[in-house]
Design an enzyme around this catalytic site. Sequence first.
Site, PDB file in Angstrom:
ATOM      1  N   HIS A 155       0.806  -1.234   0.000  1.00 43.20           N
ATOM      2  CA  HIS A 155       0.000   0.000   0.000  1.00 43.20           C
ATOM      3  C   HIS A 155       0.832   1.273   0.000  1.00 43.20           C
ATOM      4  O   HIS A 155       0.302   2.370  -0.007  1.00 43.20           O
ATOM      5  CB  HIS A 155      -0.903   0.037   1.236  1.00 43.20           C
ATOM      6  CG  HIS A 155      -0.140   0.316   2.517  1.00 43.20           C
ATOM      7  ND1 HIS A 155       0.577  -0.652   3.176  1.00 43.20           N
ATOM      8  CD2 HIS A 155       0.039   1.450   3.225  1.00 43.20           C
ATOM      9  CE1 HIS A 155       1.140  -0.131   4.254  1.00 43.20           C
ATOM     10  NE2 HIS A 155       0.848   1.159   4.298  1.00 43.20           N
TER      11      HIS A 155
HETATM   12  C1  UD1 Z   1      -1.244   6.004   5.828  1.00 48.80           C
HETATM   13  C2  UD1 Z   1       0.149   6.406   6.287  1.00 48.80           C
HETATM   14  C3  UD1 Z   1       1.111   5.229   6.107  1.00 48.80           C
HETATM   15  C4  UD1 Z   1       0.587   3.995   6.809  1.00 48.80           C
HETATM   16  C5  UD1 Z   1      -0.839   3.694   6.371  1.00 48.80           C
HETATM   17  C6  UD1 Z   1      -1.383   2.587   7.208  1.00 48.80           C
HETATM   18  C7  UD1 Z   1       0.860   8.742   5.986  1.00 48.80           C
HETATM   19  C8  UD1 Z   1       1.682   9.658   5.180  1.00 48.80           C
HETATM   20  N1  UD1 Z   1       0.684   7.514   5.490  1.00 48.80           N
HETATM   21  O1  UD1 Z   1      -1.173   5.706   4.446  1.00 48.80           O
HETATM   22  O2  UD1 Z   1       2.364   5.563   6.668  1.00 48.80           O
HETATM   23  O3  UD1 Z   1       1.409   2.904   6.476  1.00 48.80           O
HETATM   24  O4  UD1 Z   1      -1.660   4.866   6.579  1.00 48.80           O
HETATM   25  O5  UD1 Z   1      -2.379   1.868   6.553  1.00 48.80           O
HETATM   26  O6  UD1 Z   1       0.388   9.100   7.033  1.00 48.80           O
HETATM   27  N2  UD1 Z   1      -8.622   5.586   2.249  1.00 48.80           N
HETATM   28  C9  UD1 Z   1      -9.858   5.010   2.390  1.00 48.80           C
HETATM   29  N3  UD1 Z   1     -10.335   4.836   3.646  1.00 48.80           N
HETATM   30  C10 UD1 Z   1      -9.666   5.200   4.747  1.00 48.80           C
HETATM   31  C11 UD1 Z   1      -8.402   5.791   4.585  1.00 48.80           C
HETATM   32  C12 UD1 Z   1      -7.899   5.976   3.333  1.00 48.80           C
HETATM   33  O7  UD1 Z   1     -10.535   4.674   1.418  1.00 48.80           O
HETATM   34  O8  UD1 Z   1     -10.164   4.997   5.863  1.00 48.80           O
HETATM   35  C13 UD1 Z   1      -8.070   5.757   0.882  1.00 48.80           C
HETATM   36  C14 UD1 Z   1      -8.368   7.121   0.296  1.00 48.80           C
HETATM   37  O9  UD1 Z   1      -8.555   6.945  -1.083  1.00 48.80           O
HETATM   38  C15 UD1 Z   1      -7.087   7.878   0.538  1.00 48.80           C
HETATM   39  C16 UD1 Z   1      -6.025   6.803   0.436  1.00 48.80           C
HETATM   40  O10 UD1 Z   1      -6.640   5.638   0.956  1.00 48.80           O
HETATM   41  O11 UD1 Z   1      -6.894   8.920  -0.373  1.00 48.80           O
HETATM   42  C17 UD1 Z   1      -4.757   7.106   1.210  1.00 48.80           C
HETATM   43  O12 UD1 Z   1      -5.048   7.383   2.575  1.00 48.80           O
HETATM   44  P1  UD1 Z   1      -3.976   8.152   3.530  1.00 48.80           P
HETATM   45  O13 UD1 Z   1      -4.451   8.118   4.918  1.00 48.80           O
HETATM   46  O14 UD1 Z   1      -3.629   9.475   2.956  1.00 48.80           O
HETATM   47  O15 UD1 Z   1      -2.673   7.283   3.391  1.00 48.80           O
HETATM   48  P2  UD1 Z   1      -2.467   5.725   3.534  1.00 48.80           P
HETATM   49  O16 UD1 Z   1      -2.047   5.197   2.225  1.00 48.80           O
HETATM   50  O17 UD1 Z   1      -3.626   5.110   4.225  1.00 48.80           O
HETATM   51  N1  UDP Z   2      -3.481  -5.455   9.241  1.00 52.50           N
HETATM   52  C1  UDP Z   2      -4.795  -5.868   9.493  1.00 52.50           C
HETATM   53  N2  UDP Z   2      -5.566  -6.251   8.428  1.00 52.50           N
HETATM   54  C2  UDP Z   2      -5.116  -6.243   7.157  1.00 52.50           C
HETATM   55  C3  UDP Z   2      -3.784  -5.824   6.910  1.00 52.50           C
HETATM   56  C4  UDP Z   2      -3.001  -5.430   7.971  1.00 52.50           C
HETATM   57  O1  UDP Z   2      -5.230  -5.885  10.642  1.00 52.50           O
HETATM   58  O2  UDP Z   2      -5.884  -6.596   6.248  1.00 52.50           O
HETATM   59  C5  UDP Z   2      -2.645  -5.012  10.376  1.00 52.50           C
HETATM   60  C6  UDP Z   2      -1.346  -5.759  10.547  1.00 52.50           C
HETATM   61  O3  UDP Z   2      -1.519  -6.857  11.397  1.00 52.50           O
HETATM   62  C7  UDP Z   2      -0.423  -4.705  11.153  1.00 52.50           C
HETATM   63  C8  UDP Z   2      -0.969  -3.399  10.663  1.00 52.50           C
HETATM   64  O4  UDP Z   2      -2.259  -3.678  10.112  1.00 52.50           O
HETATM   65  O5  UDP Z   2      -0.485  -4.723  12.577  1.00 52.50           O
HETATM   66  C9  UDP Z   2      -0.070  -2.821   9.614  1.00 52.50           C
HETATM   67  O6  UDP Z   2      -0.671  -1.701   9.075  1.00 52.50           O
HETATM   68  P1  UDP Z   2      -0.284  -1.107   7.669  1.00 52.50           P
HETATM   69  O7  UDP Z   2       0.399  -2.123   6.857  1.00 52.50           O
HETATM   70  O8  UDP Z   2      -1.521  -0.489   7.126  1.00 52.50           O
HETATM   71  O9  UDP Z   2       0.675   0.096   8.058  1.00 52.50           O
HETATM   72  P2  UDP Z   2       2.249   0.198   8.336  1.00 52.50           P
HETATM   73  O10 UDP Z   2       2.616  -0.757   9.396  1.00 52.50           O
HETATM   74  O11 UDP Z   2       2.948  -0.057   7.025  1.00 52.50           O
HETATM   75  O12 UDP Z   2       2.419   1.634   8.726  1.00 52.50           O
END
Ligand code: UD1
Ligand code: UDP
Length: 379
Positions: free
Chosen positions: A225
């Site tokens: 992601h």
């Molecule tokens: C964010 C964090 C990343 C983390 C990830 C965990 C930053 C810069 N990035 O990335 O470090 O690893 O969360 O999962 O803070 N969206 C949804 N539903 C939601 C949230 C997001 O549909 O509840 C979609 C939207 O299209 C949005 C995109 O995901 O534009 C990105 O969301 P955003 O929170 O900006 O960044 P993540 O990729 O989730």
């Molecule tokens: N995770 C979850 N369901 C999923 C994928 C990930 O509960 O379908 C959990 C996973 O166990 C871990 C956390 O989400 O604890 C990791 O989050 P993510 O990969 O979104 O963010 P990152 O760690 O890269 O910031």
Amino acid sequence: MKSAIILGTRPEIIKMSPIIRECDRLGLDYFILHAGQHYSYNLNKVFFEQLSLPSPKYNLGVGSGTHAKETGKMLIGIERVLLQEKPDVVLVEGDTNTVLAGALAASKLHIKVGHVEAGLRSYDRQMPEEINRTLTDHCSDYLFAPTERAKTILLGEGIPDDRIFVTGNTIVDAIYQNLERRTSNIERRTSNIERRTSNIERRTSNLEPRTLNLEPKRYFLVTLHRQENVDDPARFASILEGLDKVGSEFHLPVVYPIHPRSRKMMKKFGLKPRNLKLIEPVDFLDFLQLESNARLILTDSGGVQEEACILSVPCVTLRDNTERPETIEVGSNILAGASPDKILKYTELMLGRESNWANPFGDGKAGKRIVEIVTRVQG
Ligand code: UD1
Ligand code: UDP
């Protein structure tokens, strides 16, 4: 002493859960401020429900946007709440935009900041997370380093020794606590004391590897992601090609609980992976189940690299660098980048390794330690 726990995304909820539980156990005065960066049910509320966490007192509902929009809205909202609540200390965890906004808002108000998971560095400034974690460390008063290595990095950047505490990573606590909960759930179910009526339980049982028609150790698990991977069409396509190759070479299913960001980008770029089993993001207990039964995990997630290591499952990281080098050092993880051939080759290599490494992330008591330290230093 009053504490504010600021969080906003899936990994922060999971990794803060042991700290929240400890605050509750000790009856401490604290509240949860949710920035609302993640808002979809399966990235947010499901974890509060499943992990039995109290609802946030505040949810800023910031939602998605550019980095500046997200961070700017959070700063304004967090400052308003902090001025009203006047906590003595703010705790943030990790490296998201929420973390930076929480630390920045609090430090400008002269509120003490504790950074959980301090001292991680990928040394890759293209990653928004690297900017967030570095800046957060440098405006924090208490830096909770998960490992000695993270502490050394902080010392090397001039952060005074007396601000740094090596605690272990709260992900170990979260895994141990929730594997225990899962076992007791299963026991409850089999002894028929409790009926499986709640939605959570239904969802949990629906997604067990068995019901996905997966056999233990006969599938690969993928998460992917990260902005630098999925927002770049050529790089995203290249990684998907690598994953397709892995599936067809080993004749095993490749399961990918797909993050909404990646789903959106896959659609935008018209990418259609051939051999991947795409499913919605799953809850934490299901994900732990999927991880621990996987033959191997391929990921670009920070938390998943750690979990694979802790659960003794080999990991191939779909990035060129990692801020979790401990996993490479112990032999649980390898960096494959985005090249399809390298992804396949490194999967083969990791499949040949024995999974007998030691867990470098602590003993599962990080949450207790962090709360004890905050309580002691704040008086
Ligand atoms: C964010 C964090 C990343 C983390 C990830 C965990 C930053 C810069 N990035 O990335 O470090 O690893 O969360 O999962 O803070 N969206 C949804 N539903 C939601 C949230 C997001 O549909 O509840 C979609 C939207 O299209 C949005 C995109 O995901 O534009 C990105 O969301 P955003 O929170 O900006 O960044 P993540 O990729 O989730
Ligand atoms: N995770 C979850 N369901 C999923 C994928 C990930 O509960 O379908 C959990 C996973 O166990 C871990 C956390 O989400 O604890 C990791 O989050 P993510 O990969 O979104 O963010 P990152 O760690 O890269 O910031």
